[in-house]
Scaffold this motif. Structure first.
Motif, PDB file in Angstrom:
ATOM      1  N   MET A 122      -6.078   0.272  -1.249  1.00 54.78           N
ATOM      2  CA  MET A 122      -5.882  -0.988  -0.544  1.00 54.78           C
ATOM      3  C   MET A 122      -6.738  -2.100  -1.135  1.00 54.78           C
ATOM      4  O   MET A 122      -6.354  -3.270  -1.102  1.00 54.78           O
ATOM      5  CB  MET A 122      -6.173  -0.822   0.945  1.00 54.78           C
ATOM      6  N   VAL A 135      -4.556  -3.514  -3.690  1.00 58.72           N
ATOM      7  CA  VAL A 135      -3.497  -4.328  -3.075  1.00 58.72           C
ATOM      8  C   VAL A 135      -4.051  -5.705  -2.697  1.00 58.72           C
ATOM      9  O   VAL A 135      -3.425  -6.748  -2.969  1.00 58.72           O
ATOM     10  CB  VAL A 135      -2.921  -3.625  -1.833  1.00 58.72           C
ATOM     11  N   TRP A 163       0.842  -1.209   0.000  1.00 56.63           N
ATOM     12  CA  TRP A 163       0.000   0.000   0.000  1.00 56.63           C
ATOM     13  C   TRP A 163       0.875   1.256   0.000  1.00 56.63           C
ATOM     14  O   TRP A 163       0.612   2.192  -0.748  1.00 56.63           O
ATOM     15  CB  TRP A 163      -0.910  -0.027   1.225  1.00 56.63           C
TER      16      TRP A 163
END
Length: 336
Positions: A175, A178, A105
């Motif tokens: 995120m 990710v 991140w």
């Protein structure tokens, strides 16, 4: 035990969110999200085992249900000695699986300045601790451990501030990408595993779902020697023993579930044992399912997390996938 991959294999504890969160607060739910990009080369390879974008997200959703009740974040604290578990696959500090997610991140911002600005905006109280060198180390340093433990309330759960900040981080668009990247990397490994474990066999949707759950919980599959031994025994087994042998596996599951140190199965195991034996009686278990149940047994009996605390749960989750009938975490699907 569960396992996840971002560059390296990392163990987690199954159903961490369920253990601390019997009811789910409103959250950003795991679902097909247009902003998430799937690498075209990865997508092409996964298409070889029947996984298009819709099925990738369907698997992601399926994975998140027992882990975070379908949420992208759902942080929980140190109830399982992992300090913090968070994200759709419940990555955690304790086993070193959370640190690579956090680092990914950070790298996504392209500059330290942008990262610090965003961290100050969404995690002003605990961001500095969560992303400190001590907390990004594997294993975490004592200063990190003490700081995280201090962020727990008297009830042993994360305090509302750190809970909200972790949720904000893991529900952020960046995120989500990710987490999706990590999942696609997992699926690439699952593809290679499937082609080895079921060499020469069709790769069905049932096998894909089974393999994903196995990979997440335990990280790897039986080796070639174990596969060959099991298949030799199955091939040589007299037909008269066929169903008695499978009932014995179901009996192992029920007996294990009844012991004092098996968790996550108390609401399920008796219903499952009866339903699965009923399926034998009704002739509803085909040859593919029969072999897969044996593969699940030899892997589940070697689940070592917390000294084998989750062996029955690992079998239960995968048997439900294989048979299409089962109860997991009190949720019943199908019937005999």
């Amino acid at each position: 035990m569960r396992k996840w991959l971002i560059g390296a294999a990392l163990l987690l504890v199954p159903g961490a969110a369920l253990a601390q969160a019997p009811s789910r607060a409103p959250c950003r739910e795991v679902s097909e999200t247009p902003l998430i990009r799937v690498d075209p080369e990865s997508a092409a390879r996964l298409a070889e085992i029947g996984l298009d974008r819709a099925r990738i997200f369907a698997l992601m959703r399926e994975t998140s249900i027992p882990e975070t009740m379908g949420c992208w974040a759902m942080p929980v604290g140190n109830f399982d000695s992992q300090l913090i578990s968070v994200g759709m696959s419940q990555w955690n500090y304790g086993t070193g699986s959370l640190q690579p997610v956090l680092k990914a991140w950070v790298h996504g911002f392209g500059s330290r300045r942008k990262f610090k600005r965003e961290l100050k905006r969404i995690a002003p109280a605990f961001g500095k601790l969560l992303f400190s060198k001590d907390c990004l180390a594997i294993p975490v340093k004592d200063k990190c451990r003490q700081g995280v433990l201090a962020a727990h309330g008297a009830d042993g759960k994360l305090n509302p501030t750190i809970l909200a900040e972790l949720t904000a981080i893991f529900e952020s668009d960046a995120m989500l990408q990710v987490q999706a990247n990590a999942y696609v990397a997992l699926l690439e490994e699952v593809r290679r595993d499937l082609l080895r474990v079921f060499k020469g066999q069709p790769i069905t949707w049932r096998k894909v779902r089974w393999a994903v759950d196995t990979k997440i919980q335990q990280g790897f599959f039986p080796g070639d020697e174990d596969l060959a031994r099991l298949r030799r025994k199955l091939a040589a087994m007299p037909d008269a023993q066929r169903w008695a042998r499978l009932r014995a596996i179901f009996d192992w599951y029920r007996a294990s579930s009844s012991t004092i140190d098996q968790d996550g199965v108390q609401r399920d195991y008796d219903w499952n044992w009866r339903a699965w034996n009923c399926m034998i009686d009704a002739g509803r278990i085909d040859s593919e399912a029969y072999e897969m149940l044996h593969l699940t047994y030899i892997r589940s009996r070697t689940a070592i997390g917390n000294s084998g605390r989750w062996q029955a749960l690992t079998f239960e989750r995968r048997a439900k996938i294989i048979l299409g009938v089962g109860s997991v975490s009190g949720k019943i699907d199908g019937s005999c």
